[in-house]
Design a protein around this motif. Structure first.
Motif, PDB file in Angstrom:
ATOM      1  N   ILE A 100       0.834  -1.197   0.000  1.00  0.00           N
ATOM      2  CA  ILE A 100       0.000   0.000   0.000  1.00  0.00           C
ATOM      3  C   ILE A 100       0.870   1.249   0.000  1.00  0.00           C
ATOM      4  O   ILE A 100       0.617   2.217  -0.724  1.00  0.00           O
ATOM      5  CB  ILE A 100      -0.943   0.012   1.213  1.00  0.00           C
ATOM      6  N   MET A 101       1.919   1.238   0.802  1.00  0.00           N
ATOM      7  CA  MET A 101       2.749   2.435   0.921  1.00  0.00           C
ATOM      8  C   MET A 101       3.401   2.806  -0.411  1.00  0.00           C
ATOM      9  O   MET A 101       3.572   3.986  -0.725  1.00  0.00           O
ATOM     10  CB  MET A 101       3.822   2.238   2.003  1.00  0.00           C
ATOM     11  N   ILE A 102       3.740   1.788  -1.206  1.00  0.00           N
ATOM     12  CA  ILE A 102       4.343   2.085  -2.506  1.00  0.00           C
ATOM     13  C   ILE A 102       3.340   2.839  -3.372  1.00  0.00           C
ATOM     14  O   ILE A 102       3.701   3.701  -4.175  1.00  0.00           O
ATOM     15  CB  ILE A 102       4.807   0.793  -3.207  1.00  0.00           C
ATOM     16  N   GLY A 103       2.050   2.529  -3.190  1.00  0.00           N
ATOM     17  CA  GLY A 103       1.039   3.228  -3.951  1.00  0.00           C
ATOM     18  C   GLY A 103       1.072   4.730  -3.715  1.00  0.00           C
ATOM     19  O   GLY A 103       0.770   5.524  -4.603  1.00  0.00           O
ATOM     20  N   PHE A 104       1.478   5.116  -2.504  1.00  0.00           N
ATOM     21  CA  PHE A 104       1.507   6.541  -2.172  1.00  0.00           C
ATOM     22  C   PHE A 104       2.807   7.209  -2.607  1.00  0.00           C
ATOM     23  O   PHE A 104       3.040   8.368  -2.297  1.00  0.00           O
ATOM     24  CB  PHE A 104       1.322   6.726  -0.670  1.00  0.00           C
ATOM     25  N   HIS A 105       3.668   6.484  -3.329  1.00  0.00           N
ATOM     26  CA  HIS A 105       4.989   6.977  -3.729  1.00  0.00           C
ATOM     27  C   HIS A 105       4.937   8.390  -4.308  1.00  0.00           C
ATOM     28  O   HIS A 105       5.673   9.285  -3.894  1.00  0.00           O
ATOM     29  CB  HIS A 105       5.583   6.009  -4.756  1.00  0.00           C
ATOM     30  N   ASN A 106       4.044   8.588  -5.270  1.00  0.00           N
ATOM     31  CA  ASN A 106       4.042   9.877  -5.954  1.00  0.00           C
ATOM     32  C   ASN A 106       3.429  11.005  -5.140  1.00  0.00           C
ATOM     33  O   ASN A 106       3.626  12.177  -5.450  1.00  0.00           O
ATOM     34  CB  ASN A 106       3.316   9.767  -7.291  1.00  0.00           C
ATOM     35  N   SER A 107       2.662  10.660  -4.104  1.00  0.00           N
ATOM     36  CA  SER A 107       2.090  11.747  -3.314  1.00  0.00           C
ATOM     37  C   SER A 107       3.109  12.264  -2.306  1.00  0.00           C
ATOM     38  O   SER A 107       2.885  13.250  -1.630  1.00  0.00           O
ATOM     39  CB  SER A 107       0.813  11.284  -2.612  1.00  0.00           C
ATOM     40  N   LEU A 167      -6.230   2.065  -5.766  1.00  0.00           N
ATOM     41  CA  LEU A 167      -6.954   3.271  -5.376  1.00  0.00           C
ATOM     42  C   LEU A 167      -6.064   4.316  -4.711  1.00  0.00           C
ATOM     43  O   LEU A 167      -6.437   5.477  -4.607  1.00  0.00           O
ATOM     44  CB  LEU A 167      -8.100   2.904  -4.420  1.00  0.00           C
ATOM     45  N   THR A 168      -4.867   3.901  -4.275  1.00  0.00           N
ATOM     46  CA  THR A 168      -4.012   4.847  -3.561  1.00  0.00           C
ATOM     47  C   THR A 168      -3.590   6.009  -4.448  1.00  0.00           C
ATOM     48  O   THR A 168      -3.239   7.077  -3.970  1.00  0.00           O
ATOM     49  CB  THR A 168      -2.729   4.171  -3.025  1.00  0.00           C
ATOM     50  N   THR A 169      -3.620   5.803  -5.771  1.00  0.00           N
ATOM     51  CA  THR A 169      -3.204   6.892  -6.650  1.00  0.00           C
ATOM     52  C   THR A 169      -4.366   7.805  -6.994  1.00  0.00           C
ATOM     53  O   THR A 169      -4.264   8.674  -7.844  1.00  0.00           O
ATOM     54  CB  THR A 169      -2.617   6.321  -7.963  1.00  0.00           C
ATOM     55  N   LYS A 170      -5.499   7.615  -6.313  1.00  0.00           N
ATOM     56  CA  LYS A 170      -6.695   8.417  -6.522  1.00  0.00           C
ATOM     57  C   LYS A 170      -7.035   8.530  -8.008  1.00  0.00           C
ATOM     58  O   LYS A 170      -7.066   9.611  -8.578  1.00  0.00           O
ATOM     59  CB  LYS A 170      -6.524   9.812  -5.918  1.00  0.00           C
ATOM     60  N   PRO A 171      -7.282   7.396  -8.656  1.00  0.00           N
ATOM     61  CA  PRO A 171      -7.514   7.405 -10.098  1.00  0.00           C
ATOM     62  C   PRO A 171      -8.882   7.966 -10.443  1.00  0.00           C
ATOM     63  O   PRO A 171      -9.787   7.972  -9.621  1.00  0.00           O
ATOM     64  CB  PRO A 171      -7.447   5.921 -10.464  1.00  0.00           C
ATOM     65  N   LYS A 172      -9.004   8.437 -11.680  1.00  0.00           N
ATOM     66  CA  LYS A 172     -10.308   8.880 -12.163  1.00  0.00           C
ATOM     67  C   LYS A 172     -10.949   7.750 -12.968  1.00  0.00           C
ATOM     68  O   LYS A 172     -12.165   7.659 -13.081  1.00  0.00           O
ATOM     69  CB  LYS A 172     -10.145  10.115 -13.049  1.00  0.00           C
ATOM     70  N   LEU A 173     -10.102   6.907 -13.556  1.00  0.00           N
ATOM     71  CA  LEU A 173     -10.592   5.782 -14.337  1.00  0.00           C
ATOM     72  C   LEU A 173      -9.910   4.532 -13.829  1.00  0.00           C
ATOM     73  O   LEU A 173      -8.688   4.452 -13.789  1.00  0.00           O
ATOM     74  CB  LEU A 173     -10.281   5.984 -15.826  1.00  0.00           C
ATOM     75  N   LEU A 174     -10.698   3.540 -13.446  1.00  0.00           N
ATOM     76  CA  LEU A 174     -10.138   2.290 -12.923  1.00  0.00           C
ATOM     77  C   LEU A 174     -10.507   1.158 -13.854  1.00  0.00           C
ATOM     78  O   LEU A 174     -11.678   0.951 -14.169  1.00  0.00           O
ATOM     79  CB  LEU A 174     -10.683   2.025 -11.512  1.00  0.00           C
ATOM     80  N   LEU A 175      -9.487   0.446 -14.329  1.00  0.00           N
ATOM     81  CA  LEU A 175      -9.725  -0.698 -15.203  1.00  0.00           C
ATOM     82  C   LEU A 175      -9.582  -1.971 -14.385  1.00  0.00           C
ATOM     83  O   LEU A 175      -8.530  -2.250 -13.849  1.00  0.00           O
ATOM     84  CB  LEU A 175      -8.695  -0.707 -16.352  1.00  0.00           C
ATOM     85  N   LEU A 176     -10.661  -2.740 -14.285  1.00  0.00           N
ATOM     86  CA  LEU A 176     -10.612  -3.984 -13.523  1.00  0.00           C
ATOM     87  C   LEU A 176     -10.591  -5.151 -14.509  1.00  0.00           C
ATOM     88  O   LEU A 176     -11.533  -5.331 -15.280  1.00  0.00           O
ATOM     89  CB  LEU A 176     -11.841  -4.101 -12.601  1.00  0.00           C
TER      90      LEU A 176
END
Lengths: 260, 289, 319
Positions: A100-107, A167-176
């Protein structure tokens, strides 16, 4: 509601095989769009083209009215496109929390110098991300496994982790991409609820699935691909009764076989 | 002068090509790079010194025995180093082969000592004269032998059952075993064959090159350059690449500088990796993710 | 005793021991060995940052070691710079060249990267051997020893403190890097580059960053080496040494700083202990490499995590 994703004449060749053939699609903001089709119809390739894993040979892709044809994967992600994978792409040897923490890398805005010198800003950011990640794990209910190897989670929990990480990157479009694969009925139910929750937060979702009941129930609109081409698009009932769709899945050959 | 360089370059090129062929076959078989291949070639050279010079065994018989020994050594190498370590990453195994190389070089030191061993030419002091051009008969011999190897190899791989089995295993191991092919035996045969190739290379190399314990390292790096040129898996690529390297080295040493001759191999590696990483003969594979 | 209390006491004890080592050791030979240990330690900790975390085997680490050594030597000899300047500068020189080399090579697959760095290392060594400015095959001589005011660090005993100081700083930095967002992302590269990119992380950028940091460490190690021995030979910076440093990393544990530390110490001291016959030792060394890489994929540190060994340690009451 504006258009968040639009493709015009999207085409991709693999050698001589045309995997995606002139697909035109328009997805509105806030939609849940189902993408179905028999095996080999180009669904995964289509998703790959949207997020940049493959480059299209013809046509254009517009995200929020911006052409993204030549953008590398990580730029598209920064613009707001996120994706989960059919074969989970978790960091299996890292801990659940680290995933999860890696997801927040760019923030995290401090650069390498700040980190090495341990500026107040860097230290605070690290603490902040740690708290945010722990909080997220609590929300999705696996905080008791925070320090375990991500690969040691059950399959259903791994799926959950991957979606949360996306979801950590707060996406506007999510492809599942086939998120229900390998899940039991109760887990699929949780998945459906989770998808609604995410959509309610304003995230547009494109979901590729083989589980018909789930797709029919959850999608606002459904697009059907067959052999790389779009053969139908509409609401669940229209798709169900569409002869072209039935033919694509069951094949003409069955009639011929029966006749003979 | 040019003709002389051409013949020498082709000759050296064929030797590099033969060693690289051994590497390519091993790669196609089990996806590893054998960093000790150069030392195998030097081993063949040392054995030649012992058999032919010290014990006076006739040349042809020596070659025969050495090829068998190298085939055996290769198979032992496969059984001891590769087979038990199948689950480890290829890079790790490659580093292990470096360990084997160090081990071999020091065994050479123990058995044959550290001095450079000269091997007299089987042609005595006979030299081929074309007009005023002097050519050592070794070189044309190498080219002829290599041609025979290629012809034999083509026939073997495409016209015999064992050869086809080898190609099947290289293409897809699981399918091959489903079709009843004993993949373990085929892999061992591949290693044995690469051992023979390397033996021939080493034997032909011995009279024209420095035979000393560290020579294996030199050969290794040149063979690597050829392997990269061949995109790791192209059989014709190994031979053509070897020839390109041989010619570049000989002409480069003559017209540019002989100190930086070694840099030619490394320069080639770098240029290929920068501009065509899948080799001269592979299709362009872009590393996307 | 509480865990944290015990850790603090242990740290203090280790620190004190490290500081008084030159007073305990009387022989020049052993203190020189310890200094050499320290230099290899820096090389290995540096290598860990690219190879340990991301799995890209950097076979040119010793080439950058040489670049740092020659740069520092030449800066001191030709430009008259004091050691205290040429030390960080040679680290920077190595790092800059490292970034240049890393940009094209890190795009390649792992095997090609390894071969590419081997080739680069060999070319660099060739330059060291043949260029006039580097002194050719004879190497670089009369490299000045560091001094502060009138005090000259011309004995291994005093030089030890310079190395200790540098190690202290660089290990802290390495530790900080490992526990930062970069450390996490680097470790994830081995798992899934695709997922990292999908999270918006520019994988090429962080790979090159890691490579640059790793070569910085090599450059610093080179400078320390040059001013300690006051003479450098191009033969030192060879493929063989590159394999040695890689082995040091793996014998400890690839991917961990403590692994790098243990590995470098073991592999510097062990050869000296086995000095009886150079040739037999080298043959054993060759086999040792095979055993380490094949049977100890997680190194000695990994061995301590092995369940049976954990039980044994528990029973000894050390946990």
């Amino acid at each position: 509601m504006g258009t968040i994703l639009q493709t015009t004449n999207l085409t991709k060749f693999f050698g001589g095989l045309c995997a995606v053939d002139g697909v035109n699609i328009e997805v509105k903001e806030g939609e849940i769009r189902g993408l179905i089709g028999p095996n080999g119809s180009g669904k995964s390739t289509f998703l790959n083209l949207i997020c940049g894993i493959e480059n299209n040979d013809r046509g254009e892709i517009f995200f929020n009215n911006q052409e993204i044809n030549r953008e590398p994967i990580h730029n598209r992600a920064k613009m707001g496109i996120s994706r989960t994978f059919q074969t989970l792409e978790l960091f299996k040897e890292l801990t659940v929390l680290q995933n999860i923490m890696i997801g927040f890398h760019n923030s995290m805005k401090s650069n390498i110098l700040g980190i090495l010198v341990q500026t107040k800003k860097a230290l605070n950011e690290e603490k902040d991300i740690y708290e945010q990640s722990t909080e997220l794990l609590k929300i999705i209910g696996i905080s008791n496994r925070a320090n375990d190897r991500a690969g040691s989670l059950s399959y259903g929990q791994q799926r959950l982790l991957e979606i949360s990480r996306a979801l950590t990157t707060k996406p506007k479009l999510l492809l599942l991409d086939e998120p229900a694969a390998g899940l039991n009925l109760s887990e699929i139910n949780d998945l459906v609820n989770l998808t609604y929750k995410i959509n309610n937060q304003g995230v547009t979702i494109i979901i590729v699935e083989h589980r018909m009941e789930m797709i029919m129930k959850i999608s606002d609109l459904i697009t059907v691909l067959d052999e790389g081409k779009k053969i139908a698009e509409g609401k669940a009932d229209d798709i169900k009764n569409n002869p072209a769709v039935q033919e694509a899945y069951l094949g003409k050959k069955r009639e011929e076989y029966v006749r003979n | 002068m040019v003709i002389q360089l051409l013949v020498n370059g082709l000759g050296m090129g064929c030797i590099y090509g033969l060693v690289a062929l051994g590497l390519v076959f091993i790669w196609k078989g089990v996806r590893i790079v054998n960093f000790a291949q150069g030392d195998f070639a030097i081993l063949a050279g040392y054995l030649l010194a012992s058999f032919y010079i010290e014990w006076q065994i006739p040349y042809v018989i020596s070659i025969f025995i050495i090829c068998i020994i190298l085939a055996l050594v290769s198979v032992i190498f496969e059984r001891l180093v590769y087979r038990p370590l199948k689950n480890v990453s290829s890079v790790t195994i490659a580093v292990c082969t470096v360990g084997v190389s160090i081990f071999l070089q020091n065994i050479f030191q123990i058995i044959w000592g550290g001095m450079f061993i000269p091997i007299p030419s089987i042609f005595g002091s006979y030299l081929i004269m074309v007009g005023d051009i002097v050519i050592r008969p070794e070189y044309p011999l190498i080219i002829v032998v290599t041609l025979f190897v290629i012809i034999f190899q083509q026939y073997f791989l495409y016209n015999t059952v064992q050869g086809k089995a080898m190609r099947a295993v290289e293409a897809d191991r699981d399918v091959a075993s489903l079709m009843g092919i004993d993949t373990a035996k085929v892999v061992s045969t591949t290693f044995a064959y690469s051992g023979v190739l390397t033996a021939l290379a080493g034997i032909m190399l011995a009279p024209i090159f420095f035979l000393s314990t560290a020579s294996g390292s030199l050969i290794r790096l040149k063979a690597l350059a050829v392997l990269v040129m061949a995109g790791f898996a192209s059989v014709p690529g190994a031979v053509v690449g070897g020839i390109i390297l041989g010619l570049s080295e000989v002409f480069g040493a003559s017209y540019i500088s002989s100190e930086y001759k070694e840099a030619i191999s490394f320069g080639i590696i770098i240029i290929i990796l920068l501009f065509r990483p899948s080799g001269l003969f592979g299709s362009t594979v872009k590393k996307k993710v | 005793m509480l865990n944290s209390e015990r850790n603090r006491v242990l740290t203090i004890i280790i620190a004190v021991i490290l500081i008084i080592i030159p007073l305990l050791i009387k022989s020049n030979y052993y203190i020189r060995l310890i200094n050499l240990c320290g230099i290899y330690l820096l090389l290995t900790v540096g290598l860990n940052i690219i190879t340990g975390y991301t799995g890209n085997p950097n076979m040119a680490q010793t080439a950058f070691w040489g670049i740092g050594a020659y740069a520092s030597g030449l800066l001191s000899i030709k430009l008259g710079l004091p050691f205290w300047l040429s030390l960080p500068l040679s680290g920077l020189v190595a790092a800059m060249i490292g970034v240049l080399v890393g940009i094209p090579t890190l795009k390649l697959k792992v095997f090609h990267f390894a071969i590419g760095t081997i080739a680069f290392g060999q070319i660099i060594q060739l330059f060291f051997k043949n260029l006039e400015i580097t002194g050719g095959p004879a190497g670089l001589k009369s490299i000045p020893t560091p001094k502060i005011g009138n005090y000259v660090f011309d004995s291994d005993f005093s030089y030890y403190y310079i190395i200790l100081f540098v190690i202290f700083i660089l290990i802290s930095l390495a530790y900080r890097l490992e526990h930062s967002k970069y450390g996490r992302a680097l470790k994830a590269i081995k798992e899934s580059e695709l997922a990292l990119q999908m999270l918006g992380i520019n994988v090429s950028y962080i790979k090159v960053l890691a490579f640059g940091v790793s070569t910085f460490y090599a450059g610093i190690a080179g400078s320390l080496y040059a001013h300690l021995f006051t003479y450098i030979s191009p033969d030192t910076f060879s493929f063989f040494e590159a394999v040695k440093v890689l082995t040091m990393l793996y014998i400890g544990q690839a991917g961990s700083i403590s692994g790098a530390i243990i590995g470098s110490i073991v592999l510097t001291i062990l050869p000296e202990a086995l000095r009886f016959s150079k040739v037999y030792y080298m043959a054993i060394y060759g086999i040792g490499i095979v055993i380490i890489f094949a049977y100890l994929p997680n190194g000695l540190i990994g061995l301590t995590r092995h369940p049976k060994i954990r039980k044994y340690i528990k029973n000894l009451g050390l946990r």
